[in-house]
Structure formats: structure tokens, C-alpha cells
Design a protein around this motif. Structure first.
Motif, PDB file in Angstrom:
ATOM      1  N   LYS A 158      29.771  33.434  47.292  1.00 29.10           N
ATOM      2  CA  LYS A 158      29.361  34.770  46.844  1.00 29.10           C
ATOM      3  C   LYS A 158      28.887  34.788  45.399  1.00 29.10           C
ATOM      4  CE  LYS A 158      32.504  37.192  49.926  1.00 29.10           C
ATOM      5  NZ  LYS A 158      33.963  37.349  49.947  1.00 29.10           N
ATOM      6  N   ARG A 159      29.187  33.738  44.624  1.00 25.72           N
ATOM      7  CA  ARG A 159      28.853  33.747  43.198  1.00 25.72           C
ATOM      8  C   ARG A 159      27.571  32.966  42.895  1.00 25.72           C
ATOM      9  NH1 ARG A 159      32.498  37.081  42.516  1.00 25.72           N
ATOM     10  NH2 ARG A 159      30.881  38.004  41.271  1.00 25.72           N
ATOM     11  N   GLY A 160      26.957  32.400  43.915  1.00 26.45           N
ATOM     12  CA  GLY A 160      25.670  31.728  43.740  1.00 26.45           C
ATOM     13  C   GLY A 160      25.724  30.610  42.722  1.00 26.45           C
ATOM     14  N   GLU A 161      24.911  30.719  41.654  1.00 20.26           N
ATOM     15  CA  GLU A 161      24.794  29.677  40.633  1.00 20.26           C
ATOM     16  C   GLU A 161      25.970  29.704  39.655  1.00 20.26           C
ATOM     17  OE1 GLU A 161      21.746  27.452  39.804  1.00 20.26           O
ATOM     18  OE2 GLU A 161      22.119  27.690  41.965  1.00 20.26           O
ATOM     19  N   SER A 162      26.640  30.868  39.563  1.00 19.20           N
ATOM     20  CA  SER A 162      27.650  31.034  38.515  1.00 19.20           C
ATOM     21  C   SER A 162      29.052  31.030  39.096  1.00 19.20           C
ATOM     22  CB  SER A 162      27.424  32.347  37.764  1.00 19.20           C
ATOM     23  OG  SER A 162      26.049  32.539  37.532  1.00 19.20           O
ATOM     24  N   VAL A 163      29.507  29.858  39.496  1.00 15.44           N
ATOM     25  CA  VAL A 163      30.858  29.733  40.048  1.00 15.44           C
ATOM     26  C   VAL A 163      31.822  29.407  38.908  1.00 15.44           C
ATOM     27  CG1 VAL A 163      32.341  28.473  41.655  1.00 15.44           C
ATOM     28  CG2 VAL A 163      29.932  28.892  42.226  1.00 15.44           C
ATOM     29  N   PRO A 164      32.745  30.327  38.576  1.00 16.99           N
ATOM     30  CA  PRO A 164      33.676  30.019  37.489  1.00 16.99           C
ATOM     31  C   PRO A 164      34.504  28.769  37.818  1.00 16.99           C
ATOM     32  CG  PRO A 164      33.824  32.336  38.118  1.00 16.99           C
ATOM     33  CD  PRO A 164      32.998  31.657  39.165  1.00 16.99           C
TER      34      PRO A 164
END
Ligand code: ADP
Ligand code: NA
Length: 326
Positions: free
Chosen positions: A114-120
Motif C-alpha cells: 500500500k505504500r508503493g515506493e515509500s516503505v518505511p
């Protein structure tokens, strides 16, 4: 006397899934065991949170823990970020976890997608922090819903790995999945679990929903077209989920429920579940409304809880540092 630990994220208003899968079962242990119940706000920030909302949700969750009947004289109720040993041991648990095993966690895969390119990064290292939460207290049993089975397996693996590498330190904890309600599904997509972070309001029953809202959400719950109350998880996931909710509250068997509603159709069944839920939630909501207006009381309970948790956690953490040469 066993040690019990469990946590809930302050990431939104609690659902019926959180109640039947977790919160309700916490009560069972408070008279007999040493219980640590945590508001895991550091887990919540593994996905973006609004600071004001997070702060308010933390206090609301404390009020709900008490509203269901947990007694702060009998259990230790606290906020994760107030006991620094959680992240300190979390870091150590990361040092013995492998990226590969963390990438295999289904919750990580779902949430990362669900966070696409920005996975914490913390979304990946969530399970080692969860292991730390549990292992700090010498926990024997962890009451959670069965969506946490995979994380609990990993917690056991990490405890055993640490003990093998650095000598017997941790108790290897067992999962305790409560009877009934182990996995409540979404009312709109009954093949997905009900989650407090679901944006579709019709998908979840919230513990603080007003009676008319509960009635409306049940009316709209997804079912099939054959209008026959029969348990068949595979082919009738919607009605089977509603039967699971009914059973979790009344303890009636599926056979009995089928018999009771034979020839009656979904409308009658949904109406009765709504009544059951309204009756179950009413005392919790009344108690909650009293507590939420006493922020000083909540703060003092949480302060006392953090002090007790810190005393216990720091003993274990000291052992860990000694074992590792830190
Ligand atoms: P959520 O997924 O709703 O954000 P958390 O991750 O904070 O909830 O989990 C809190 C507790 O509620 C855990 O013990 C978890 O197993 C339980 N739980 C969450 N969703 C469900 C569900 N749909 N059915 C049963 N138990 C659940
Ligand atoms: Na969650």
C-alpha cells in the motif's frame, strides 16, 4: 502465576475484531496472573500518523482498556514509548533477525504494497520490536487474534536464537488465541480481516458506534443471495463471518444457530446480531464516556503503569546487555 503480555496499536478507533480477538480475552487473566497490557504507539508509527490524532487515540485506547473492565490495581497498563527498554531491546532483536525472514511476513507484504515506493524501514522491523515487547517481561502467554500467529512464531524463533547465541536469557512465549472471534472479517470484503485502519467505514463495527450505526452497518454487510443461514466459510464467507460474531458473543454452536434461523432469512439474523452487539457494547460505552472526561485520572494510571513496567523491563534488559558484552 503466569506472565501475560499483549498490546494494541492506537492507530484508530477499536473494532469488534480487536474486542473479540484480543481485548475481551485480556480480562480472563487479571485476577490470576501478572499482566502487562501495552498501548503500542511505536508500532503505530510504522505507517504515517497525524500527531494530534495519535496522541488522542493513545488516551482513548487507555480509556477503552479500562472501560471493558481492566483494573489498574490488578494489571499494568502503559504506553510503549514511555518505557525506553522496548526500542533498546528492539534494536538488539534486529541484530539477530534476518532481512529475508522479515520480508516473508504477510503483514509486511500487505502494508508495504500500500505504500508503493515509500516503505518505511520500521514496517520491516516491526516484528523484532514486537518480539522485544513480549520478551522484556519474561512473558509466558500472549493473548492475540490469529492474525498475529506468524509474528508470534517469529518471536519464539528469535527468543530461541538469542538463547542459543548468548545463553539462556528469555522465556519462549506461547500464543493464546481466544475461543471464537479469533479472526473477525470485514463486513464489506469478508475474505479480509476487519481492521481499525480500514477506510471503508461500513467494513468495521467500532466499539463506540451508536446503536443506529450498528444496525445500519449490519444491514449493509455483504452476504450472498440464497438467504439461508448456514455456515460455509468457503462459499458463504459473509454469512459465516456474521455467524462467527454471533457465536463469539452467545457461545452457541453453528448447528444451533442454523437451527434457530432455519427458514428465517438474513434480515432477521442481522437484526438479532445488531441487538446483541448494542447490548454488549452499551456498558462499555457508558463506562468509556465517564473515563474520557477524566484525563488526569487516565494520565496518573498510565504514569504508574509505565513506572511498574520500567522496573520489570530494566531487569531483563540489564541481563541482555551483560550477555552480549554491551
Ligand atoms: P488492527 O489490525 O485492527 O489495527 P492491531 O494490529 O492493533 O489491530 O491488533 C490489536 C489486537 O487485535 C491483536 O491482538 C490482533 O490480533 C487483534 N485483532 C486485530 N484485528 C482482528 C480481527 N479482525 N479479528 C480478531 N482479532 C483481531
Ligand atoms: Na494493524
Amino acid at each position: 502465576m503466569a506472565v501475560i503480555f499483549s498490546g494494541i496499536q492506537p492507530s484508530g478507533e477499536l473494532t469488534l475484531g480487536n474486542y473479540l480477538g484480543a481485548l475481551r480475552n485480556f480480562l480472563e487473566y487479571q485476577d490470576t496472573d501478572e499482566c502487562y497490557y501495552c498501548i503500542v504507539n511505536q508500532h503505530a508509527i510504522t505507517v504515517p500518523q497525524d500527531p494530534k490524532e495519535l496522541f488522542q487515540n493513545t488516551r482513548n485506547l487507555a480509556a477503552l482498556y479500562l472501560a471493558v473492565g481492566l483494573d489498574p490495581k490488578k494489571v499494568t497498563l502503559f504506553v510503549q514509548s514511555e518505557v525506553p527498554e522496548h526500542v533498546k531491546l528492539g534494536w538488539i532483536m534486529q541484530s539477530i533477525s534476518y532481512v529475508g525472514e522479515l520480508e516473508r511476513m504477510t503483514q509486511y507484504k500487505d502494508k508495504a504494497q500500500k505504500r508503493g515506493e515509500s516503505v518505511p524501514t520500521a514496517l520491516l522491523t516491526y516484528p523484532p520490536l514486537m518480539a522485544a515487547d513480549i520478551l522484556l517481561y519474561g512473558t509466558n502467554y500472549v493473548p492475540v487474534g490469529n492474525d498475529q500467529k506468524q509474528h508470534m512464531e517469529l518471536t519464539r524463533i528469535l527468543a530461541e536464537r538469542f538463547n542459543r547465541l548468548f545463553g539462556e536469557t528469555f522465556v519462549v512465549p506461547d500464543i493464546k488465541i481466544g475461543e471464537g472471534g479469533a479472526r473477525v472479517m470485514s463486513l464489506q470484503e469478508p475474505t479480509k480481516k476487519m481492521s481499525k485502519s480500514d477506510e471503508n467505514q461500513n467494513a468495521t463495527i467500532r466499539l463506540l458506534d451508536a446503536p443506529d450505526v450498528i444496525v445500519k452497518k449490519l444491514k449493509r454487510a455483504q452476504t450472498d443471495s440464497d438467504n439461508c443461514v448456514r455456515y460455509d466459510k468457503e462459499n458463504k464467507p459473509g454469512i459465516s463471518n456474521l455467524m462467527g460474531i454471533y457465536r463469539a458473543i452467545t457461545k452457541d454452536s453453528y448447528e444451533k444457530i442454523e437451527e434457530m434461523y432455519s427458514g428465517k432469512g438474513y434480515g432477521a439474523f442481522k437484526g438479532d446480531i445488531a441487538d446483541l452487539l448494542v447490548d454488549t457494547l452499551k456498558p462499555i460505552q457508558d463506562h468509556y464516556n465517564e473515563l474520557i472526561n477524566s484525563p488526569e485520572l487516565l494520565d496518573s494510571i498510565l504514569d504508574e503503569g509505565a513506572a511498574k513496567a520500567h522496573a520489570k523491563a530494566s531487569e531483563m534488559y540489564r541481563k541482555v546487555e551483560l550477555a552480549m558484552g554491551l
